[in-house]
Design a protein around this motif. Structure first.
Motif, short mmCIF file in Angstrom:
data_model
loop_
_atom_site.label_atom_id
_atom_site.label_comp_id
_atom_site.label_asym_id
_atom_site.label_seq_id
_atom_site.Cartn_x
_atom_site.Cartn_y
_atom_site.Cartn_z
N TYR A 1 -4.68 45.47 24.59
CA TYR A 1 -5.75 44.63 25.15
C TYR A 1 -6.48 44.20 24.12
CZ TYR A 1 -9.66 43.42 27.88
OH TYR A 1 -10.76 42.65 28.42
N ILE A 2 -7.01 42.91 24.25
CA ILE A 2 -7.79 42.21 23.08
C ILE A 2 -8.76 41.39 23.94
CG2 ILE A 2 -7.78 40.22 21.34
CD1 ILE A 2 -5.03 40.84 20.80
N GLU A 3 -10.18 41.89 23.88
CA GLU A 3 -11.20 41.23 24.48
C GLU A 3 -11.25 39.56 24.19
OE1 GLU A 3 -14.73 43.19 23.66
OE2 GLU A 3 -14.16 45.36 24.58
N PRO A 4 -11.87 39.05 25.02
CA PRO A 4 -12.16 37.64 24.96
C PRO A 4 -13.02 37.43 23.75
CG PRO A 4 -12.55 37.98 27.36
CD PRO A 4 -12.30 39.47 26.48
N GLU A 5 -12.75 36.45 22.92
CA GLU A 5 -13.33 35.97 21.83
C GLU A 5 -13.47 37.03 20.41
OE1 GLU A 5 -17.44 35.10 22.96
OE2 GLU A 5 -16.58 33.75 24.85
N SER A 6 -12.61 37.59 20.46
CA SER A 6 -12.22 38.71 19.52
C SER A 6 -11.99 37.98 18.02
CB SER A 6 -11.15 39.61 19.64
OG SER A 6 -11.22 40.46 20.76
N PHE A 7 -11.61 36.98 17.99
CA PHE A 7 -11.31 36.12 16.90
C PHE A 7 -12.13 34.84 16.71
CE2 PHE A 7 -6.98 37.92 18.43
CZ PHE A 7 -7.01 38.82 17.14
N ALA A 8 -13.41 34.91 17.38
CA ALA A 8 -14.42 33.82 17.20
C ALA A 8 -15.16 34.25 15.98
CB ALA A 8 -15.17 33.92 18.54
N GLY A 9 -15.57 33.17 15.23
CA GLY A 9 -16.52 33.29 14.16
C GLY A 9 -15.78 33.69 13.01
N LEU A 10 -14.35 33.19 12.88
CA LEU A 10 -13.59 33.30 11.61
C LEU A 10 -13.07 32.09 11.28
CD1 LEU A 10 -11.61 36.74 12.99
CD2 LEU A 10 -13.90 36.43 11.49
N PRO A 11 -13.66 31.31 10.63
CA PRO A 11 -13.26 29.73 10.35
C PRO A 11 -12.14 29.71 9.37
CG PRO A 11 -15.37 30.13 9.25
CD PRO A 11 -14.97 31.34 10.11
N ARG B 1 2.04 43.07 26.21
CA ARG B 1 3.22 42.58 27.18
C ARG B 1 3.10 40.99 27.41
NH1 ARG B 1 6.33 45.91 29.83
NH2 ARG B 1 6.53 44.44 31.49
N THR B 2 1.95 40.63 27.00
CA THR B 2 1.71 39.02 27.21
C THR B 2 0.61 38.60 26.13
OG1 THR B 2 1.20 37.41 28.87
CG2 THR B 2 -0.26 39.29 29.11
N ILE B 3 0.61 37.11 26.20
CA ILE B 3 -0.53 36.57 25.52
C ILE B 3 -1.43 35.75 26.31
CG2 ILE B 3 -0.95 34.79 23.71
CD1 ILE B 3 0.55 37.25 22.73
N GLU B 4 -2.62 36.33 26.34
CA GLU B 4 -3.66 35.38 27.12
C GLU B 4 -4.24 34.51 26.45
OE1 GLU B 4 -3.92 36.05 30.19
OE2 GLU B 4 -2.78 37.90 30.64
N SER B 5 -4.57 33.41 27.16
CA SER B 5 -5.47 32.38 26.25
C SER B 5 -6.98 32.59 25.93
CB SER B 5 -5.73 31.22 27.36
OG SER B 5 -6.34 31.44 28.72
N TRP B 6 -7.43 33.97 26.70
CA TRP B 6 -9.14 34.11 26.13
C TRP B 6 -9.16 35.15 25.09
CZ3 TRP B 6 -7.51 36.81 31.08
CH2 TRP B 6 -7.02 38.26 30.92
N TYR B 7 -7.83 35.36 24.49
CA TYR B 7 -7.81 36.01 23.20
C TYR B 7 -8.48 35.16 21.99
CZ TYR B 7 -4.37 39.24 24.88
OH TYR B 7 -3.90 40.21 25.85
N PHE B 8 -8.41 33.95 22.23
CA PHE B 8 -8.71 32.74 21.34
C PHE B 8 -9.54 31.72 21.71
CE2 PHE B 8 -4.19 34.08 20.88
CZ PHE B 8 -4.31 34.48 19.41
N ARG B 9 -10.55 32.42 22.63
CA ARG B 9 -11.69 31.30 23.09
C ARG B 9 -12.70 31.41 22.12
NH1 ARG B 9 -13.39 33.17 29.01
NH2 ARG B 9 -14.53 34.86 27.84
N ASP B 10 -13.52 30.12 21.91
CA ASP B 10 -14.55 29.85 21.38
C ASP B 10 -14.29 30.22 19.78
OD1 ASP B 10 -15.97 29.00 23.38
OD2 ASP B 10 -16.93 30.83 23.58
N VAL B 11 -12.86 29.77 19.24
CA VAL B 11 -12.48 30.29 17.92
C VAL B 11 -13.14 29.09 17.15
CG1 VAL B 11 -10.65 31.63 18.48
CG2 VAL B 11 -10.44 29.29 18.36
N SER B 12 -13.12 29.24 15.66
CA SER B 12 -13.66 28.26 14.76
C SER B 12 -12.65 27.77 13.76
CB SER B 12 -14.84 28.65 14.12
OG SER B 12 -14.69 29.81 13.34
#
Length: 333
Positions: free
Chosen positions: A105-115, A128-139
Protein backbone atom coordinates in the motif's frame (compact mmCIF):
# COMPACT_ATOMS: atom_id res chain seq x y z
CA UNK A 1 -14.08 21.93 6.24
CA UNK A 2 -11.19 24.35 5.71
CA UNK A 3 -10.83 24.84 9.44
CA UNK A 4 -10.70 21.10 9.94
CA UNK A 5 -7.96 20.72 7.34
CA UNK A 6 -5.99 23.56 8.91
CA UNK A 7 -6.22 22.00 12.33
CA UNK A 8 -5.22 18.60 10.96
CA UNK A 9 -2.17 20.13 9.28
CA UNK A 10 -1.15 21.82 12.53
CA UNK A 11 -1.53 18.55 14.41
CA UNK A 12 0.66 16.76 11.87
CA UNK A 13 3.33 19.42 12.14
CA UNK A 14 3.32 19.20 15.91
CA UNK A 15 3.55 15.41 15.68
CA UNK A 16 6.48 15.68 13.30
CA UNK A 17 8.33 18.06 15.62
CA UNK A 18 7.71 15.80 18.59
CA UNK A 19 8.94 12.75 16.67
CA UNK A 20 12.10 14.60 15.70
CA UNK A 21 12.64 15.63 19.29
CA UNK A 22 12.07 12.07 20.54
CA UNK A 23 14.52 10.70 18.00
CA UNK A 24 17.08 13.30 18.97
CA UNK A 25 16.69 12.40 22.66
CA UNK A 26 17.16 8.69 21.88
CA UNK A 27 20.35 9.52 19.99
CA UNK A 28 19.10 8.29 16.59
CA UNK A 29 19.09 11.74 14.96
CA UNK A 30 22.33 13.17 13.78
CA UNK A 31 20.99 16.09 11.66
CA UNK A 32 22.97 15.58 8.49
CA UNK A 33 24.68 12.34 9.40
CA UNK A 34 23.55 8.74 8.58
CA UNK A 35 21.07 6.72 10.66
CA UNK A 36 22.67 4.29 13.04
CA UNK A 37 21.77 1.20 10.93
CA UNK A 38 22.70 2.71 7.56
CA UNK A 39 25.84 3.48 5.62
CA UNK A 40 26.28 6.87 3.99
CA UNK A 41 28.80 7.28 1.20
CA UNK A 42 29.47 9.08 -2.02
CA UNK A 43 29.38 7.15 -5.29
CA UNK A 44 31.71 7.61 -8.26
CA UNK A 45 29.70 10.62 -9.40
CA UNK A 46 30.01 12.27 -6.01
CA UNK A 47 26.35 11.75 -5.10
CA UNK A 48 25.44 11.02 -1.50
CA UNK A 49 24.04 7.50 -1.10
CA UNK A 50 22.20 6.40 2.05
CA UNK A 51 22.42 2.60 2.08
CA UNK A 52 20.07 0.91 4.60
CA UNK A 53 20.20 -2.60 3.07
CA UNK A 54 19.19 -5.40 5.46
CA UNK A 55 18.61 -2.91 8.26
CA UNK A 56 15.22 -4.48 9.08
CA UNK A 57 13.43 -1.12 9.22
CA UNK A 58 9.63 -1.24 9.33
CA UNK A 59 9.35 2.48 8.55
CA UNK A 60 11.58 4.91 6.73
CA UNK A 61 13.53 6.94 9.34
CA UNK A 62 13.10 10.13 7.37
CA UNK A 63 14.23 12.31 10.28
CA UNK A 64 17.62 10.58 10.28
CA UNK A 65 18.35 10.89 6.57
CA UNK A 66 20.52 13.80 5.42
CA UNK A 67 18.63 16.33 3.33
CA UNK A 68 21.28 16.22 0.58
CA UNK A 69 20.86 12.51 -0.11
CA UNK A 70 20.70 11.61 -3.81
CA UNK A 71 20.04 7.87 -3.51
CA UNK A 72 18.08 6.08 -0.85
CA UNK A 73 18.51 2.28 -0.64
CA UNK A 74 16.13 0.33 1.61
CA UNK A 75 16.69 -3.14 0.16
CA UNK A 76 15.55 -6.24 2.08
CA UNK A 77 13.83 -4.47 4.95
CA UNK A 78 10.41 -5.01 6.55
CA UNK A 79 8.59 -2.05 5.03
CA UNK A 80 4.86 -2.71 4.49
CA UNK A 81 3.70 0.66 3.25
CA UNK A 82 4.90 4.08 2.16
CA UNK A 83 3.31 7.22 3.59
CA UNK A 84 3.40 10.88 2.65
CA UNK A 85 5.90 11.36 5.48
CA UNK A 86 8.37 8.75 4.21
CA UNK A 87 10.40 11.14 2.01
CA UNK A 88 9.44 14.55 3.31
CA UNK A 89 12.14 17.16 2.98
CA UNK A 90 14.37 15.11 0.65
CA UNK A 91 14.10 17.48 -2.31
CA UNK A 92 17.42 16.42 -3.86
CA UNK A 93 16.49 12.75 -3.92
CA UNK A 94 16.91 11.22 -7.39
CA UNK A 95 16.56 7.48 -6.82
CA UNK A 96 14.60 5.35 -4.36
CA UNK A 97 15.19 1.60 -4.13
CA UNK A 98 12.67 -0.33 -1.99
CA UNK A 99 13.31 -3.81 -3.41
CA UNK A 100 12.74 -6.92 -1.36
CA UNK A 101 10.18 -5.55 1.08
CA UNK A 102 6.51 -6.26 1.81
CA UNK A 103 5.00 -3.05 0.45
CA UNK A 104 1.36 -3.50 -0.55
CA UNK A 105 0.00 0.00 0.00
CA UNK A 106 1.18 3.47 -0.90
CA UNK A 107 -0.59 6.53 0.46
CA UNK A 108 -1.65 9.32 -1.90
CA UNK A 109 0.99 11.98 -2.56
CA UNK A 110 3.75 9.79 -1.13
CA UNK A 111 6.12 11.02 -3.84
CA UNK A 112 5.06 14.66 -3.75
CA UNK A 113 7.70 17.32 -3.09
CA UNK A 114 10.49 15.43 -4.90
CA UNK A 115 11.29 17.51 -7.98
CA UNK A 116 14.59 15.70 -8.70
CA UNK A 117 13.17 12.16 -8.54
CA UNK A 118 13.97 10.01 -11.61
CA UNK A 119 13.73 6.36 -10.60
CA UNK A 120 11.73 4.23 -8.16
CA UNK A 121 12.34 0.52 -7.66
CA UNK A 122 9.58 -1.54 -6.05
CA UNK A 123 10.88 -4.92 -7.19
CA UNK A 124 9.81 -8.03 -5.25
CA UNK A 125 7.09 -6.53 -3.08
CA UNK A 126 3.42 -7.40 -2.54
CA UNK A 127 1.81 -4.89 -4.86
CA UNK A 128 -1.13 -6.10 -6.93
CA UNK A 129 -1.91 -2.91 -8.82
CA UNK A 130 -0.75 0.61 -9.61
CA UNK A 131 -3.06 3.37 -8.45
CA UNK A 132 -3.01 6.83 -9.95
CA UNK A 133 -3.12 8.50 -6.54
CA UNK A 134 0.39 7.25 -5.77
CA UNK A 135 1.68 10.06 -7.94
CA UNK A 136 -0.80 12.80 -7.20
CA UNK A 137 0.56 16.35 -6.85
CA UNK A 138 4.07 15.30 -7.84
CA UNK A 139 6.63 17.90 -8.85
CA UNK A 140 9.00 15.71 -10.86
CA UNK A 141 9.04 15.78 -14.64
CA UNK A 142 9.21 12.08 -15.39
CA UNK A 143 10.04 8.98 -13.38
CA UNK A 144 10.66 5.31 -14.14
CA UNK A 145 8.96 2.81 -11.83
CA UNK A 146 10.08 -0.85 -11.77
CA UNK A 147 7.65 -3.37 -10.29
CA UNK A 148 9.22 -6.69 -11.31
CA UNK A 149 8.31 -9.64 -9.12
CA UNK A 150 5.04 -8.22 -7.78
CA UNK A 151 1.80 -10.26 -8.02
CA UNK A 152 0.20 -7.78 -10.37
CA UNK A 153 -3.37 -8.31 -11.50
CA UNK A 154 -3.75 -7.30 -15.13
CA UNK A 155 -7.26 -5.97 -15.66
CA UNK A 156 -9.07 -2.90 -16.87
CA UNK A 157 -8.39 -0.94 -13.68
CA UNK A 158 -4.65 -1.39 -14.02
CA UNK A 159 -4.78 -0.38 -17.65
CA UNK A 160 -6.82 2.73 -16.86
CA UNK A 161 -4.52 3.82 -14.03
CA UNK A 162 -1.41 3.37 -16.15
CA UNK A 163 -2.99 5.46 -18.90
CA UNK A 164 -3.78 8.21 -16.39
CA UNK A 165 -0.17 8.56 -15.22
CA UNK A 166 1.71 7.72 -18.40
CA UNK A 167 2.48 11.37 -19.11
CA UNK A 168 4.78 11.51 -16.07
CA UNK A 169 5.27 7.91 -14.96
CA UNK A 170 6.49 4.91 -16.94
CA UNK A 171 5.76 1.59 -15.26
CA UNK A 172 7.89 -1.36 -16.33
CA UNK A 173 8.38 -4.98 -15.42
CA UNK A 174 4.74 -5.88 -14.84
CA UNK A 175 4.40 -9.66 -14.82
CA UNK A 176 0.76 -10.73 -14.61
CA UNK A 177 -0.07 -13.21 -11.88
CA UNK A 178 -3.72 -13.13 -12.93
CA UNK A 179 -6.09 -11.06 -14.95
CA UNK A 180 -9.32 -10.69 -16.85
CA UNK A 181 -9.33 -11.57 -20.51
CA UNK A 182 -12.60 -13.10 -21.69
CA UNK A 183 -13.50 -13.43 -18.01
CA UNK A 184 -11.01 -16.28 -17.54
CA UNK A 185 -8.91 -15.89 -14.39
CA UNK A 186 -5.27 -16.84 -14.68
CA UNK A 187 -5.26 -16.89 -18.47
CA UNK A 188 -2.54 -14.24 -18.46
CA UNK A 189 -0.50 -15.77 -15.64
CA UNK A 190 3.24 -15.33 -16.25
CA UNK A 191 2.80 -12.97 -19.21
CA UNK A 192 4.00 -9.39 -19.30
CA UNK A 193 1.60 -6.49 -19.26
CA UNK A 194 2.84 -5.32 -22.64
CA UNK A 195 1.78 -8.65 -24.18
CA UNK A 196 -1.78 -8.54 -22.89
CA UNK A 197 -2.42 -4.80 -22.75
CA UNK A 198 -4.08 -4.73 -26.17
CA UNK A 199 -6.19 -7.80 -25.35
CA UNK A 200 -7.52 -6.47 -22.08
CA UNK A 201 -11.02 -5.16 -22.68
CA UNK A 202 -10.60 -5.04 -26.47
CA UNK A 203 -11.56 -8.66 -27.06
CA UNK A 204 -13.40 -8.74 -23.78
CA UNK A 205 -15.84 -6.07 -24.95
CA UNK A 206 -16.84 -8.01 -28.08
CA UNK A 207 -17.30 -11.20 -26.07
CA UNK A 208 -19.22 -9.36 -23.37
CA UNK A 209 -21.48 -7.72 -25.97
CA UNK A 210 -22.20 -11.06 -27.62
CA UNK A 211 -23.03 -12.66 -24.26
CA UNK A 212 -25.22 -9.72 -23.28
CA UNK A 213 -27.09 -9.89 -26.58
CA UNK A 214 -27.64 -13.65 -26.25
CA UNK A 215 -28.77 -13.29 -22.64
CA UNK A 216 -31.20 -10.53 -23.58
CA UNK A 217 -32.65 -12.63 -26.40
CA UNK A 218 -33.10 -15.65 -24.13
CA UNK A 219 -34.75 -13.49 -21.47
CA UNK A 220 -37.10 -11.99 -24.08
CA UNK A 221 -38.08 -15.45 -25.33
CA UNK A 222 -38.74 -16.66 -21.79
CA UNK A 223 -40.90 -13.63 -20.98
CA UNK A 224 -42.83 -13.94 -24.25
CA UNK A 225 -43.41 -17.66 -23.71
CA UNK A 226 -44.63 -17.00 -20.18
CA UNK A 227 -47.10 -14.37 -21.36
CA UNK A 228 -48.41 -16.62 -24.15
CA UNK A 229 -48.77 -19.50 -21.69
CA UNK A 230 -50.77 -17.37 -19.28
CA UNK A 231 -53.04 -16.13 -22.09
CA UNK A 232 -53.62 -19.67 -23.37
CA UNK A 233 -54.31 -20.91 -19.86
CA UNK A 234 -56.95 -18.25 -19.27
CA UNK A 235 -58.49 -18.80 -22.73
CA UNK A 236 -58.50 -22.57 -22.18
CA UNK A 237 -60.31 -22.20 -18.88
CA UNK A 238 -62.98 -19.99 -20.47
CA UNK A 239 -63.49 -22.33 -23.43
CA UNK A 240 -63.62 -25.37 -21.20
CA UNK A 241 -66.16 -23.69 -18.96
CA UNK A 242 -68.34 -22.73 -21.89
CA UNK A 243 -68.11 -26.23 -23.31
CA UNK A 244 -69.10 -27.76 -19.98
CA UNK A 245 -72.02 -25.41 -19.57
CA UNK A 246 -73.29 -26.19 -23.06
CA UNK A 247 -72.87 -29.91 -22.50
CA UNK A 248 -74.79 -29.61 -19.23
CA UNK A 249 -77.61 -27.80 -21.01
CA UNK A 250 -77.80 -30.44 -23.73
CA UNK A 251 -77.68 -33.18 -21.15
CA UNK A 252 -80.48 -31.56 -19.16
CA UNK A 253 -82.61 -31.31 -22.32
CA UNK A 254 -82.02 -34.95 -23.11
CA UNK A 255 -82.92 -35.92 -19.57
CA UNK A 256 -86.15 -33.81 -19.77
CA UNK A 257 -87.12 -35.42 -23.08
CA UNK A 258 -86.31 -38.87 -21.77
CA UNK A 259 -88.25 -38.11 -18.61
CA UNK A 260 -91.29 -37.00 -20.58
CA UNK A 261 -91.15 -40.15 -22.71
CA UNK A 262 -90.86 -42.27 -19.60
CA UNK A 263 -93.80 -40.42 -18.06
CA UNK A 264 -95.93 -40.92 -21.18
CA UNK A 265 -95.01 -44.57 -21.28
CA UNK A 266 -95.93 -44.93 -17.62
CA UNK A 267 -99.29 -43.21 -18.12
CA UNK A 268 -100.00 -45.40 -21.13
CA UNK A 269 -99.20 -48.45 -19.08
CA UNK A 270 -101.56 -47.30 -16.35
CA UNK A 271 -104.36 -46.70 -18.85
CA UNK A 272 -103.86 -50.09 -20.38
CA UNK A 273 -103.87 -51.69 -16.98
CA UNK A 274 -107.05 -49.82 -16.08
CA UNK A 275 -108.87 -51.04 -19.18
CA UNK A 276 -107.81 -54.59 -18.73
CA UNK A 277 -108.84 -54.64 -15.08
CA UNK A 278 -112.01 -52.55 -15.25
CA UNK A 279 -114.39 -55.54 -15.02
CA UNK A 280 -112.82 -57.00 -11.95
CA UNK A 281 -113.38 -55.56 -8.55
CA UNK A 282 -110.17 -56.93 -7.19
CA UNK A 283 -106.80 -55.36 -7.67
CA UNK A 284 -104.89 -52.47 -6.21
CA UNK A 285 -106.82 -49.85 -8.19
CA UNK A 286 -110.35 -51.26 -7.71
CA UNK A 287 -111.18 -48.84 -4.91
CA UNK A 288 -110.18 -45.79 -6.93
CA UNK A 289 -111.87 -47.03 -10.14
CA UNK A 290 -115.16 -47.63 -8.33
CA UNK A 291 -115.37 -43.97 -7.40
CA UNK A 292 -115.34 -42.75 -11.00
CA UNK A 293 -118.69 -41.62 -12.45
CA UNK A 294 -119.67 -43.15 -15.72
CA UNK A 295 -120.53 -40.49 -18.23
CA UNK A 296 -122.79 -41.13 -21.22
CA UNK A 297 -122.44 -39.50 -24.55
CA UNK A 298 -125.75 -37.68 -24.01
CA UNK A 299 -124.30 -35.85 -21.04
CA UNK A 300 -121.90 -34.01 -23.32
CA UNK A 301 -124.72 -32.39 -25.29
CA UNK A 302 -126.21 -29.21 -24.07
CA UNK A 303 -129.93 -28.45 -24.52
CA UNK A 304 -130.60 -26.77 -27.75
CA UNK A 305 -133.82 -25.20 -29.06
CA UNK A 306 -133.39 -26.79 -32.42
CA UNK A 307 -133.47 -30.19 -30.83
CA UNK A 308 -136.59 -29.42 -28.81
CA UNK A 309 -138.50 -27.81 -31.68
CA UNK A 310 -137.40 -30.42 -34.13
CA UNK A 311 -135.19 -28.11 -36.17
CA UNK A 312 -132.46 -29.25 -38.40
CA UNK A 313 -129.13 -29.83 -36.85
CA UNK A 314 -125.95 -28.38 -38.24
CA UNK A 315 -123.58 -30.88 -39.61
CA UNK A 316 -120.72 -31.66 -37.33
CA UNK A 317 -117.21 -31.74 -38.53
CA UNK A 318 -114.68 -34.29 -37.58
CA UNK A 319 -111.02 -33.65 -37.03
CA UNK A 320 -110.28 -34.95 -40.50
CA UNK A 321 -112.44 -32.25 -42.06
CA UNK A 322 -115.14 -34.58 -43.45
CA UNK A 323 -118.73 -34.03 -42.58
CA UNK A 324 -120.67 -36.52 -40.63
CA UNK A 325 -124.52 -36.31 -40.43
CA UNK A 326 -126.12 -36.76 -37.13
CA UNK A 327 -129.46 -38.49 -36.98
CA UNK A 328 -132.24 -36.35 -35.60
CA UNK A 329 -132.87 -37.01 -31.98
CA UNK A 330 -136.10 -38.31 -30.73
CA UNK A 331 -138.78 -35.85 -29.80
CA UNK A 332 -139.45 -35.44 -26.22
CA UNK A 333 -142.96 -35.16 -25.05
Amino acid sequence: MDQFCTRLSNVLQIFFVLSVFASWVSGDVTFGTCPSKCLCRNDVDGKLVVDCTDALYEEVPVTNIPCGAKKLLFINNNLKKLSRMSFIGLRELEEIDMSGNFISYIEPESFAGLPSLRRISLVRNDMRTIESWYFRDVSFEHVMVAVDGNPMYCDEDLKENINLIKSRVTVGGIICSGGEIWRVLGKVRGRTYEDVETQIRKNFESWEMALLTLSSFIFFVIVLSTICGICKYRSGNYTTGEYLRRANRRHSNVRSYAGSEASDHKNHHRRHHHKSGAGSKSGPHSAKESRKIEMKSEDHFEDDDSLVLGGQTQPAYSDSGSERVLSPPERRY
